[in-house]
Design an enzyme around this catalytic site. Structure first.
Site, PDB file in Angstrom:
ATOM      1  N   SER A  47      19.396 -21.631  -0.938  1.00 51.19           N
ATOM      2  CA  SER A  47      19.165 -20.550   0.075  1.00 51.19           C
ATOM      3  C   SER A  47      18.718 -21.511   1.051  1.00 51.19           C
ATOM      4  O   SER A  47      18.430 -21.372   2.018  1.00 51.19           O
ATOM      5  CB  SER A  47      18.324 -19.864  -0.060  1.00 51.19           C
ATOM      6  OG  SER A  47      16.448 -19.593  -0.983  1.00 51.19           O
ATOM      7  N   GLU A  48      18.138 -22.215   1.100  1.00 53.56           N
ATOM      8  CA  GLU A  48      16.858 -23.221   1.801  1.00 53.56           C
ATOM      9  C   GLU A  48      16.759 -24.654   1.024  1.00 53.56           C
ATOM     10  O   GLU A  48      16.493 -25.100  -0.258  1.00 53.56           O
ATOM     11  CB  GLU A  48      15.814 -22.843   2.449  1.00 53.56           C
ATOM     12  CG  GLU A  48      15.974 -21.870   3.398  1.00 53.56           C
ATOM     13  CD  GLU A  48      16.191 -20.340   2.999  1.00 53.56           C
ATOM     14  OE1 GLU A  48      16.450 -19.334   3.927  1.00 53.56           O
ATOM     15  OE2 GLU A  48      16.015 -20.142   1.939  1.00 53.56           O
ATOM     16  N   THR A  49      17.316 -25.803   1.683  1.00 55.52           N
ATOM     17  CA  THR A  49      16.381 -26.822   1.389  1.00 55.52           C
ATOM     18  C   THR A  49      15.622 -27.852   2.165  1.00 55.52           C
ATOM     19  O   THR A  49      15.036 -27.677   3.706  1.00 55.52           O
ATOM     20  CB  THR A  49      17.676 -28.181   1.457  1.00 55.52           C
ATOM     21  OG1 THR A  49      18.670 -27.576   0.221  1.00 55.52           O
ATOM     22  CG2 THR A  49      17.217 -29.391   1.456  1.00 55.52           C
ATOM     23  N   HIS A  76       9.398 -19.845   1.075  1.00 51.59           N
ATOM     24  CA  HIS A  76       9.739 -20.419  -0.355  1.00 51.59           C
ATOM     25  C   HIS A  76       9.869 -21.922  -0.898  1.00 51.59           C
ATOM     26  O   HIS A  76       9.007 -22.526  -1.188  1.00 51.59           O
ATOM     27  CB  HIS A  76      10.855 -19.519  -1.002  1.00 51.59           C
ATOM     28  CG  HIS A  76      12.388 -20.374  -1.077  1.00 51.59           C
ATOM     29  ND1 HIS A  76      12.453 -19.683  -0.146  1.00 51.59           N
ATOM     30  CD2 HIS A  76      12.596 -21.216  -1.760  1.00 51.59           C
ATOM     31  CE1 HIS A  76      13.907 -20.380  -0.029  1.00 51.59           C
ATOM     32  NE2 HIS A  76      14.009 -21.133  -1.350  1.00 51.59           N
TER      33      HIS A  76
END
Length: 300
Positions: A47-49, A76
């Protein structure tokens, strides 16, 4: 030409690998262009990096990319980054600072590895949205929303990223939701929100304050397993509408069970709103990043 970059997948808001919310962490992004960061985030497909680099304003700069776009803040991925840097010895126990697109934030690492991050001051406004439209977008019965509406209106809450807050009466209603992603994206856009955070006080664990689900298809995240920024936003929303009497010093929020990635977010509300949690590294390796021009096209 290519550069080999260290990369990790770190599961946030959990002690158990392959649960919680996976974030990519690139601890030394150096001078990577934004198109290259976007390509790496798309390749990692979480979902995110988070990409960390030098900063003139804080100890590090951090940027966040979903598989489709850059976002200004991600809870997160920040928790995951703090945990990974602490694990590798690059950050000691105590406080470090990160420059984000929304300003400099503080990240505190405790002796047991729990990572806390500060958030912006809450901004909360009631949303111009009908219960019928919200119910249709989420794929739940309208009665499931109206049964939870007393003293808790549909509202957009932000401590860095705005989310539409949607109280739902029972956990079974929340779990049976059949979201229409196109409708959710349109609804979120219409109220100026990144996504929709639906929640219930009906929980799986008795020590949890609520159970949540977050949908942000417009940001490239159809359903996020465990969402830090939305957890802070919902805690601020609940305090603003006196949902607890008094508000506990620390809230435990559960999320991710309906996508088989259970996790727990801790939220503290005192002089500021902070989220906390633990994280575990699930994978370490190298990513081969091609050089790109300013237009994002591969250079010969």
């Amino acid at each position: 030409m290519t550069d080999d970059l260290e990369v990790a997948l770190v599961d946030a808001f959990t002690d158990d690998p392959l649960t919680g919310n996976a974030a990519g962490v690139v601890p030394d992004a150096g001078e990577l262009s934004e198109p290259t960061m976007q390509a790496i985030a798309r390749e990692l497909s979480v979902s995110e990096t988070a990409f960390l680099s030098a900063s003139a304003e804080a100890e590090r700069r951090i940027q966040y990319f979903t598989p489709t776009q850059e976002v200004d803040l991600c809870g997160h991925a920040t928790i995951a980054s703090g945990s990974y840097l602490h694990e590798t010895g690059d950050v000691e126990t105590g406080t470090t600072t990160l420059e984000t697109n929304v300003g400099v934030i503080e990240v505190d690492v405790e002796d047991d590895g729990t990572v806390w991050m500060s958030q912006d001051d809450p901004e909360i406004r009631e949303a111009d949205a009908s219960y019928g439209a919200v119910a249709d977008a989420l794929g739940v019965e309208r009665a499931a929303l109206e049964g939870a509406r007393e003293d808790l209106p549909l509202a957009v809450s932000s401590t860095g990223l705005p989310f539409l807050m949607v109280p739902i009466t029972y956990l079974s209603d929340l779990g049976d939701a059949d979201p229409d992603m196109a409708a959710i994206e349109a609804l979120a856009d219409s109220v100026g929100a990144t996504g929709i955070y639906a929640f219930t006080f009906d929980t799986l664990q008795p020590e949890s304050a609520l159970h949540g689900r977050m949908f942000a298809p417009g940001a490239g995240v159809p359903e996020d397993p465990v969402t830090g920024t939305a957890s802070c936003a919902v805690a601020a929303y609940l305090e603003a509408y006196d949902a607890f009497d008094p508000t506990p010093e620390e809230l435990r929020l559960e999320q991710g069970h309906y996508v088989s990635r259970p996790g727990t977010v801790l939220v503290r509300i005192d002089d500021e709103v902070r989220i906390g949690g633990r994280a575990v590294t699930a994978l370490e390796g190298m990513v081969r990043a091609p050089e790109r021009g300013d237009d994002g096209i591969l250079e010969a």
